[in-house]
Design a protein around this motif. Structure first.
Motif, PDB file in Angstrom:
ATOM      1  N   ARG A 121     -14.969   2.483  -9.554  1.00 13.37           N
ATOM      2  CA  ARG A 121     -13.775   1.671  -9.816  1.00 13.37           C
ATOM      3  C   ARG A 121     -12.505   2.484  -9.589  1.00 13.37           C
ATOM      4  NH1 ARG A 121     -14.547  -1.047 -15.266  1.00 13.37           N
ATOM      5  NH2 ARG A 121     -16.373  -1.798 -14.101  1.00 13.37           N
ATOM      6  N   LYS A 122     -12.540   3.770  -9.951  1.00  8.46           N
ATOM      7  CA  LYS A 122     -11.381   4.633  -9.710  1.00  8.46           C
ATOM      8  C   LYS A 122     -11.110   4.764  -8.207  1.00  8.46           C
ATOM      9  CE  LYS A 122     -10.233   6.134 -13.901  1.00  8.46           C
ATOM     10  NZ  LYS A 122     -10.399   7.548 -14.263  1.00  8.46           N
ATOM     11  N   ASN A 123     -12.176   4.862  -7.418  1.00  5.38           N
ATOM     12  CA  ASN A 123     -12.012   4.938  -5.974  1.00  5.38           C
ATOM     13  C   ASN A 123     -11.377   3.665  -5.430  1.00  5.38           C
ATOM     14  OD1 ASN A 123     -13.055   7.527  -5.651  1.00  5.38           O
ATOM     15  ND2 ASN A 123     -15.165   6.806  -5.421  1.00  5.38           N
ATOM     16  N   LEU A 124     -11.760   2.529  -5.996  1.00  6.94           N
ATOM     17  CA  LEU A 124     -11.149   1.264  -5.585  1.00  6.94           C
ATOM     18  C   LEU A 124      -9.667   1.236  -5.945  1.00  6.94           C
ATOM     19  CD1 LEU A 124     -13.905  -1.339  -6.561  1.00  6.94           C
ATOM     20  CD2 LEU A 124     -13.200  -0.654  -4.258  1.00  6.94           C
ATOM     21  N   ASN A 125      -9.327   1.778  -7.101  1.00  7.26           N
ATOM     22  CA  ASN A 125      -7.919   1.820  -7.504  1.00  7.26           C
ATOM     23  C   ASN A 125      -7.088   2.664  -6.536  1.00  7.26           C
ATOM     24  OD1 ASN A 125      -8.326   0.186  -9.730  1.00  7.26           O
ATOM     25  ND2 ASN A 125      -8.576   1.895 -11.157  1.00  7.26           N
ATOM     26  N   LEU A 126      -7.658   3.779  -6.068  1.00  6.49           N
ATOM     27  CA  LEU A 126      -6.949   4.594  -5.088  1.00  6.49           C
ATOM     28  C   LEU A 126      -6.787   3.844  -3.773  1.00  6.49           C
ATOM     29  CD1 LEU A 126      -8.508   8.124  -5.709  1.00  6.49           C
ATOM     30  CD2 LEU A 126      -6.185   7.366  -6.263  1.00  6.49           C
ATOM     31  N   SER A 127      -7.802   3.062  -3.406  1.00  7.15           N
ATOM     32  CA  SER A 127      -7.699   2.250  -2.191  1.00  7.15           C
ATOM     33  C   SER A 127      -6.613   1.198  -2.339  1.00  7.15           C
ATOM     34  CB  SER A 127      -9.047   1.573  -1.891  1.00  7.15           C
ATOM     35  OG  SER A 127     -10.050   2.533  -1.629  1.00  7.15           O
ATOM     36  N   ARG A 128      -6.502   0.624  -3.539  1.00  2.00           N
ATOM     37  CA  ARG A 128      -5.441  -0.361  -3.787  1.00  2.00           C
ATOM     38  C   ARG A 128      -4.069   0.284  -3.642  1.00  2.00           C
ATOM     39  NH1 ARG A 128      -8.983  -2.097  -8.149  1.00  2.00           N
ATOM     40  NH2 ARG A 128      -9.898  -4.126  -7.624  1.00  2.00           N
ATOM     41  N   LYS A 129      -3.938   1.502  -4.149  1.00  2.43           N
ATOM     42  CA  LYS A 129      -2.648   2.184  -4.046  1.00  2.43           C
ATOM     43  C   LYS A 129      -2.257   2.395  -2.587  1.00  2.43           C
ATOM     44  CE  LYS A 129      -0.018   6.045  -5.946  1.00  2.43           C
ATOM     45  NZ  LYS A 129       0.712   6.398  -4.729  1.00  2.43           N
ATOM     46  N   ILE A 130      -3.222   2.729  -1.747  1.00  2.00           N
ATOM     47  CA  ILE A 130      -2.950   2.877  -0.325  1.00  2.00           C
ATOM     48  C   ILE A 130      -2.466   1.547   0.253  1.00  2.00           C
ATOM     49  CG2 ILE A 130      -4.025   3.317   1.927  1.00  2.00           C
ATOM     50  CD1 ILE A 130      -5.871   5.305   0.477  1.00  2.00           C
ATOM     51  N   PHE A 131      -3.084   0.459  -0.171  1.00  2.00           N
ATOM     52  CA  PHE A 131      -2.673  -0.870   0.286  1.00  2.00           C
ATOM     53  C   PHE A 131      -1.254  -1.187  -0.183  1.00  2.00           C
ATOM     54  CE2 PHE A 131      -2.323  -5.433  -0.808  1.00  2.00           C
ATOM     55  CZ  PHE A 131      -2.396  -5.966   0.471  1.00  2.00           C
ATOM     56  N   TYR A 132      -0.949  -0.885  -1.452  1.00  2.00           N
ATOM     57  CA  TYR A 132       0.378  -1.172  -1.982  1.00  2.00           C
ATOM     58  C   TYR A 132       1.466  -0.435  -1.206  1.00  2.00           C
ATOM     59  CZ  TYR A 132      -2.291  -2.594  -6.168  1.00  2.00           C
ATOM     60  OH  TYR A 132      -3.176  -3.163  -7.044  1.00  2.00           O
ATOM     61  N   THR A 133       1.201   0.798  -0.838  1.00  2.00           N
ATOM     62  CA  THR A 133       2.227   1.638  -0.223  1.00  2.00           C
ATOM     63  C   THR A 133       2.198   1.595   1.301  1.00  2.00           C
ATOM     64  OG1 THR A 133       0.767   3.564  -0.392  1.00  2.00           O
ATOM     65  CG2 THR A 133       2.311   3.212  -2.195  1.00  2.00           C
ATOM     66  N   ALA A 134       1.410   0.679   1.879  1.00  2.00           N
ATOM     67  CA  ALA A 134       1.335   0.584   3.340  1.00  2.00           C
ATOM     68  C   ALA A 134       2.645   0.074   3.936  1.00  2.00           C
ATOM     69  CB  ALA A 134       0.186  -0.337   3.750  1.00  2.00           C
ATOM     70  N   SER A 135       3.330  -0.798   3.211  1.00  2.00           N
ATOM     71  CA  SER A 135       4.599  -1.330   3.714  1.00  2.00           C
ATOM     72  C   SER A 135       5.669  -0.238   3.716  1.00  2.00           C
ATOM     73  CB  SER A 135       5.064  -2.499   2.842  1.00  2.00           C
ATOM     74  OG  SER A 135       6.348  -2.943   3.241  1.00  2.00           O
ATOM     75  N   LYS A 136       6.584  -0.308   4.687  1.00  2.00           N
ATOM     76  CA  LYS A 136       7.667   0.665   4.755  1.00  2.00           C
ATOM     77  C   LYS A 136       8.861   0.257   3.892  1.00  2.00           C
ATOM     78  CE  LYS A 136       6.509   2.341   9.377  1.00  2.00           C
ATOM     79  NZ  LYS A 136       6.983   2.547  10.787  1.00  2.00           N
ATOM     80  N   SER A 137       8.881  -0.993   3.430  1.00  2.00           N
ATOM     81  CA  SER A 137      10.017  -1.471   2.635  1.00  2.00           C
ATOM     82  C   SER A 137       9.698  -1.452   1.148  1.00  2.00           C
ATOM     83  CB  SER A 137      10.402  -2.892   3.049  1.00  2.00           C
ATOM     84  OG  SER A 137       9.420  -3.827   2.628  1.00  2.00           O
ATOM     85  N   VAL A 138      10.743  -1.293   0.329  1.00  2.00           N
ATOM     86  CA  VAL A 138      10.581  -1.336  -1.121  1.00  2.00           C
ATOM     87  C   VAL A 138      10.069  -2.701  -1.555  1.00  2.00           C
ATOM     88  CG1 VAL A 138      11.767  -1.166  -3.337  1.00  2.00           C
ATOM     89  CG2 VAL A 138      12.383   0.385  -1.475  1.00  2.00           C
ATOM     90  N   ARG A 139      10.641  -3.760  -0.969  1.00  2.00           N
ATOM     91  CA  ARG A 139      10.214  -5.120  -1.313  1.00  2.00           C
ATOM     92  C   ARG A 139       8.737  -5.320  -0.984  1.00  2.00           C
ATOM     93  NH1 ARG A 139      12.548 -11.063  -0.893  1.00  2.00           N
ATOM     94  NH2 ARG A 139      14.328 -10.021  -1.810  1.00  2.00           N
ATOM     95  N   GLY A 140       8.325  -4.869   0.171  1.00  2.00           N
ATOM     96  CA  GLY A 140       6.933  -5.045   0.567  1.00  2.00           C
ATOM     97  C   GLY A 140       5.980  -4.349  -0.380  1.00  2.00           C
ATOM     98  N   ARG A 141       6.316  -3.133  -0.790  1.00  2.00           N
ATOM     99  CA  ARG A 141       5.453  -2.397  -1.713  1.00  2.00           C
ATOM    100  C   ARG A 141       5.418  -3.061  -3.086  1.00  2.00           C
ATOM    101  NH1 ARG A 141       6.029   4.092  -0.415  1.00  2.00           N
ATOM    102  NH2 ARG A 141       5.788   3.891   1.841  1.00  2.00           N
ATOM    103  N   LEU A 142       6.588  -3.477  -3.562  1.00  2.00           N
ATOM    104  CA  LEU A 142       6.668  -4.112  -4.875  1.00  2.00           C
ATOM    105  C   LEU A 142       5.878  -5.412  -4.904  1.00  2.00           C
ATOM    106  CD1 LEU A 142       7.841  -4.358  -7.734  1.00  2.00           C
ATOM    107  CD2 LEU A 142       9.874  -5.415  -6.700  1.00  2.00           C
ATOM    108  N   LEU A 143       6.075  -6.253  -3.888  1.00  2.00           N
ATOM    109  CA  LEU A 143       5.386  -7.548  -3.865  1.00  2.00           C
ATOM    110  C   LEU A 143       3.888  -7.384  -3.658  1.00  2.00           C
ATOM    111  CD1 LEU A 143       7.891  -9.811  -1.899  1.00  2.00           C
ATOM    112  CD2 LEU A 143       7.448  -9.744  -4.363  1.00  2.00           C
TER     113      LEU A 143
END
Length: 231
Positions: free
Chosen positions: A150-172
């Protein structure tokens, strides 16, 4: 293991009913857990807000299970810039990966996000069965493996969250996933504004401005760490 400890209790007075509801001890009765903690060299330590539990470069023989409060997992670069990688609240564990790889220096800090109490368990004793509680160890190992996955999945989610170059994209991306995982447009997150900015690798002022814009657009409502997504 180097830790800034506030208090050590070699023989902890534990709430075994609470522990039976945690993911690590899932499926075990309070009586079984009491027997296991004696075998696992359990000890509790309390920490004040901001106090270090583990520092980068430390080695860990014990995983931590949060009994009260919350813990942040933070990486500091050469220039002192902090990136929040994860958090652990009551009932959750941390440092288990390092505890399972003896002698491996930690690349992150673990610090108390608020006044906290942590139960430490010797991972070596989890992985080796013993005469006192070996019948319970296989269940404990399965739970530990599931938590690590589950921790590995959480790290994968973080990569997904930060994939966008914009602040709005990451936040949303982050807030949208939180809404889906909570099954509700209304939810709370485990971070304050600075911690959320660090987690998403964005500037705090830029994050605050974007949250303000989303509120004015009617796409978001928020108060502290509570959020509600617009329709």
């Amino acid at each position: 293991m180097k830790q800034d400890q506030k208090e050590i209790r070699p023989k902890p007075d534990l709430d075994f009913s609470f522990l039976s509801r945690t993911p690590l001890f899932l499926g075990a009765s309070p009586e079984e857990i009491e027997a296991m903690t004696a075998c696992l060299e359990a000890e509790t330590r309390t920490y004040e807000k901001g106090q270090m539990i583990y520092r980068a470069g430390d080695t860990a023989a014990a995983l931590g299970l949060v009994l009260r409060g919350s813990i942040l997992i933070v990486h500091d670069d050469f220039w002192g810039n902090a990136t929040v990688l994860d958090s652990a609240g009551a009932g959750q564990i941390f440092a288990e990966t390092y505890a399972c790889t003896p002698g491996e220096p930690m690349m992150v800090n673990a610090e108390a996000a608020e006044d906290s109490q942590v139960l430490f368990l010797n991972v070596g004793r989890i992985l080796r069965t013993c005469s006192r509680s070996c019948e319970h160890h296989s269940r404990l190992i399965r739970n530990l493996l599931a938590l690590s996955a589950r921790k590995n999945l959480n790290l994968s989610r973080k990569i997904f969250y930060t994939a966008s170059k914009s602040v709005r994209g990451r936040l949303l991306a982050y807030l949208s996933d939180q809404a889906v995982r909570n099954g509700s447009r209304s939810f709370t997150i485990p971070f304050n504004r600075q911690q959320l900015a660090d987690y998403l690798n964005v500037d705090r002022s830029a994050l605050s401005k974007e949250i303000g814009r989303l509120q004015r657009e009617g796409a978001l409502k928020t108060k502290k760490n509570w959020f509600e997504m617009g329709k």
